[in-house]
Design a protein around this motif. Sequence first.
Motif, PDB file in Angstrom:
ATOM      1  N   LYS A  38     -24.645  -2.773  -2.847  1.00 40.59           N
ATOM      2  CA  LYS A  38     -24.618  -3.885  -3.803  1.00 40.59           C
ATOM      3  C   LYS A  38     -25.996  -4.234  -4.338  1.00 40.59           C
ATOM      4  CE  LYS A  38     -24.667  -7.225   0.011  1.00 40.59           C
ATOM      5  NZ  LYS A  38     -23.920  -8.323   0.664  1.00 40.59           N
ATOM      6  N   PHE A  39     -27.060  -3.801  -3.621  1.00 38.57           N
ATOM      7  CA  PHE A  39     -28.423  -4.080  -4.077  1.00 38.57           C
ATOM      8  C   PHE A  39     -29.055  -2.912  -4.834  1.00 38.57           C
ATOM      9  CE2 PHE A  39     -28.325  -6.848  -0.118  1.00 38.57           C
ATOM     10  CZ  PHE A  39     -28.082  -8.006  -0.845  1.00 38.57           C
ATOM     11  N   GLN A  40     -28.473  -1.740  -4.705  1.00 39.31           N
ATOM     12  CA  GLN A  40     -29.090  -0.559  -5.308  1.00 39.31           C
ATOM     13  C   GLN A  40     -29.227  -0.688  -6.822  1.00 39.31           C
ATOM     14  OE1 GLN A  40     -26.901   2.885  -3.974  1.00 39.31           O
ATOM     15  NE2 GLN A  40     -27.552   2.639  -1.856  1.00 39.31           N
ATOM     16  N   ARG A  41     -28.194  -1.205  -7.464  1.00 36.77           N
ATOM     17  CA  ARG A  41     -28.231  -1.305  -8.922  1.00 36.77           C
ATOM     18  C   ARG A  41     -29.139  -2.437  -9.420  1.00 36.77           C
ATOM     19  NH1 ARG A  41     -24.899   1.808 -11.815  1.00 36.77           N
ATOM     20  NH2 ARG A  41     -23.263   2.933 -10.722  1.00 36.77           N
ATOM     21  N   ARG A  42     -29.603  -3.272  -8.534  1.00 33.26           N
ATOM     22  CA  ARG A  42     -30.521  -4.336  -8.952  1.00 33.26           C
ATOM     23  C   ARG A  42     -31.968  -3.855  -9.033  1.00 33.26           C
ATOM     24  NH1 ARG A  42     -28.394  -9.752  -5.666  1.00 33.26           N
ATOM     25  NH2 ARG A  42     -26.154  -9.334  -5.867  1.00 33.26           N
ATOM     26  N   TRP A  43     -32.191  -2.665  -8.517  1.00 31.67           N
ATOM     27  CA  TRP A  43     -33.543  -2.117  -8.541  1.00 31.67           C
ATOM     28  C   TRP A  43     -33.937  -1.755  -9.970  1.00 31.67           C
ATOM     29  CZ3 TRP A  43     -37.884  -1.610  -5.932  1.00 31.67           C
ATOM     30  CH2 TRP A  43     -38.779  -0.593  -6.266  1.00 31.67           C
ATOM     31  N   THR A  44     -35.125  -2.166 -10.386  1.00 26.89           N
ATOM     32  CA  THR A  44     -35.622  -1.838 -11.720  1.00 26.89           C
ATOM     33  C   THR A  44     -36.904  -1.030 -11.573  1.00 26.89           C
ATOM     34  OG1 THR A  44     -36.812  -3.960 -11.809  1.00 26.89           O
ATOM     35  CG2 THR A  44     -34.634  -3.877 -12.818  1.00 26.89           C
ATOM     36  N   PRO A  45     -36.778   0.289 -11.607  1.00 33.74           N
ATOM     37  CA  PRO A  45     -37.960   1.133 -11.444  1.00 33.74           C
ATOM     38  C   PRO A  45     -38.878   1.050 -12.645  1.00 33.74           C
ATOM     39  CG  PRO A  45     -36.061   2.452 -12.063  1.00 33.74           C
ATOM     40  CD  PRO A  45     -35.551   1.060 -11.832  1.00 33.74           C
ATOM     41  N   ALA A  46     -40.055   1.589 -12.474  1.00 36.22           N
ATOM     42  CA  ALA A  46     -40.998   1.621 -13.590  1.00 36.22           C
ATOM     43  C   ALA A  46     -40.402   2.410 -14.748  1.00 36.22           C
ATOM     44  CB  ALA A  46     -42.309   2.258 -13.137  1.00 36.22           C
ATOM     45  N   LYS A  47     -40.701   1.982 -15.969  1.00 37.13           N
ATOM     46  CA  LYS A  47     -40.153   2.647 -17.138  1.00 37.13           C
ATOM     47  C   LYS A  47     -40.681   4.073 -17.236  1.00 37.13           C
ATOM     48  CE  LYS A  47     -39.370  -1.463 -19.973  1.00 37.13           C
ATOM     49  NZ  LYS A  47     -39.664  -2.135 -21.275  1.00 37.13           N
ATOM     50  N   ILE A  48     -39.762   4.969 -17.616  1.00 32.87           N
ATOM     51  CA  ILE A  48     -40.113   6.370 -17.777  1.00 32.87           C
ATOM     52  C   ILE A  48     -40.297   6.662 -19.257  1.00 32.87           C
ATOM     53  CG2 ILE A  48     -39.310   8.745 -17.445  1.00 32.87           C
ATOM     54  CD1 ILE A  48     -37.685   7.713 -15.058  1.00 32.87           C
ATOM     55  N   LYS A  49     -41.330   7.409 -19.590  1.00 35.92           N
ATOM     56  CA  LYS A  49     -41.578   7.739 -20.986  1.00 35.92           C
ATOM     57  C   LYS A  49     -40.372   8.452 -21.587  1.00 35.92           C
ATOM     58  CE  LYS A  49     -46.602   8.203 -20.513  1.00 35.92           C
ATOM     59  NZ  LYS A  49     -47.754   9.128 -20.681  1.00 35.92           N
ATOM     60  N   GLN A  50     -39.954   7.977 -22.768  1.00 33.31           N
ATOM     61  CA  GLN A  50     -38.792   8.568 -23.421  1.00 33.31           C
ATOM     62  C   GLN A  50     -39.075   9.972 -23.934  1.00 33.31           C
ATOM     63  OE1 GLN A  50     -35.633   7.272 -23.626  1.00 33.31           O
ATOM     64  NE2 GLN A  50     -36.453   5.745 -22.202  1.00 33.31           N
ATOM     65  N   ASN A  51     -40.291  10.214 -24.374  1.00 29.14           N
ATOM     66  CA  ASN A  51     -40.655  11.525 -24.919  1.00 29.14           C
ATOM     67  C   ASN A  51     -41.915  12.042 -24.226  1.00 29.14           C
ATOM     68  OD1 ASN A  51     -38.605  11.716 -27.120  1.00 29.14           O
ATOM     69  ND2 ASN A  51     -39.669   9.874 -27.848  1.00 29.14           N
ATOM     70  N   PRO A  52     -41.782  12.464 -22.963  1.00 28.24           N
ATOM     71  CA  PRO A  52     -42.959  12.948 -22.244  1.00 28.24           C
ATOM     72  C   PRO A  52     -43.458  14.258 -22.846  1.00 28.24           C
ATOM     73  CG  PRO A  52     -40.963  13.442 -21.009  1.00 28.24           C
ATOM     74  CD  PRO A  52     -40.550  12.563 -22.161  1.00 28.24           C
ATOM     75  N   ILE A  53     -44.722  14.526 -22.677  1.00 24.33           N
ATOM     76  CA  ILE A  53     -45.301  15.776 -23.170  1.00 24.33           C
ATOM     77  C   ILE A  53     -44.842  16.922 -22.262  1.00 24.33           C
ATOM     78  CG2 ILE A  53     -47.441  17.036 -23.606  1.00 24.33           C
ATOM     79  CD1 ILE A  53     -48.796  14.330 -24.075  1.00 24.33           C
ATOM     80  N   PRO A  54     -44.157  17.920 -22.816  1.00 30.38           N
ATOM     81  CA  PRO A  54     -43.684  19.040 -21.981  1.00 30.38           C
ATOM     82  C   PRO A  54     -44.846  19.798 -21.342  1.00 30.38           C
ATOM     83  CG  PRO A  54     -42.613  19.030 -24.145  1.00 30.38           C
ATOM     84  CD  PRO A  54     -43.748  18.058 -24.224  1.00 30.38           C
ATOM     85  N   TYR A  55     -44.644  20.207 -20.109  1.00 36.49           N
ATOM     86  CA  TYR A  55     -45.651  21.014 -19.414  1.00 36.49           C
ATOM     87  C   TYR A  55     -44.946  21.924 -18.421  1.00 36.49           C
ATOM     88  CZ  TYR A  55     -45.050  17.959 -15.335  1.00 36.49           C
ATOM     89  OH  TYR A  55     -44.517  17.285 -14.265  1.00 36.49           O
ATOM     90  N   GLU A  56     -45.639  22.920 -17.932  1.00 35.55           N
ATOM     91  CA  GLU A  56     -45.094  23.839 -16.938  1.00 35.55           C
ATOM     92  C   GLU A  56     -45.988  23.812 -15.698  1.00 35.55           C
ATOM     93  OE1 GLU A  56     -44.465  27.739 -18.441  1.00 35.55           O
ATOM     94  OE2 GLU A  56     -43.143  27.091 -20.078  1.00 35.55           O
TER      95      GLU A  56
END
Length: 229
Positions: free
Chosen positions: A61-79
């Motif tokens: 019941k608490f898992q969905r309340r977690w708000t992680p740091a925002k992830i970049k929508q368009n990250p720069i591709p790398y290998e």
Amino acid sequence: MDFRSVVTTLNHLLVIKQPDVFNSSWIVKHAPRCYRFIRQNLRREFGGIDWDRLTYALDRKFQRRWTPAKIKQNPIPYEDRYEVATILKIYRSEMYVLIAPSNEQDRRTRDVIVVSFVRLAQKGNVLARQELMEFIRYIIDDWIERYDFLSRWRGYEEEIQKQVAGCIRRYRYTGSFLNYLFRTLECVGRGIQPMFACKADENKIELVCIGEQTRYFENERAETIDRST
């Protein structure tokens, strides 16, 4: 303090305080000792705190309340082969769980492996994304064979890839990525018309069924029969 006591402490605090959402800053403020343990002991294979491991262990019941740091929508591709190799090395003896988990612990391990690759893919690691897509394709093939309501996805390879890519991009919830993907395919699949094909070699006839129509193809000539009549 160990991992179990951290989880117990946080669950207790969340019950008492009932925040609508919480994040790492909330833990620093309300449970600094827990945060110190997390920062020192819960580390990702490729650097950073493994918040997925922590939140997965909390009450559902608490898992969905977690708000992680925002992830970049368009990250720069790398290998980065090292990041991929690090995960593969750690779970080398357990990779079988991706194809044939036999119990709850195997399914948990599978979730951990998959989420590790998802996070790398979200950062922009193209190699991790390719590895992940290959794993997931085996899993989806198994779902299509096991569940009638997902069998309608058979033949829609390109659309499946789009749905998987979308789930990787959107995934924020720190529970099971595979559960999220499964529910997505289940919901989106309700609007898909079933498709299947068979071929009779002796008369060169190929049968393709799409929704309520059956089409027979022979020598580049097509005849359509509406099964609903």
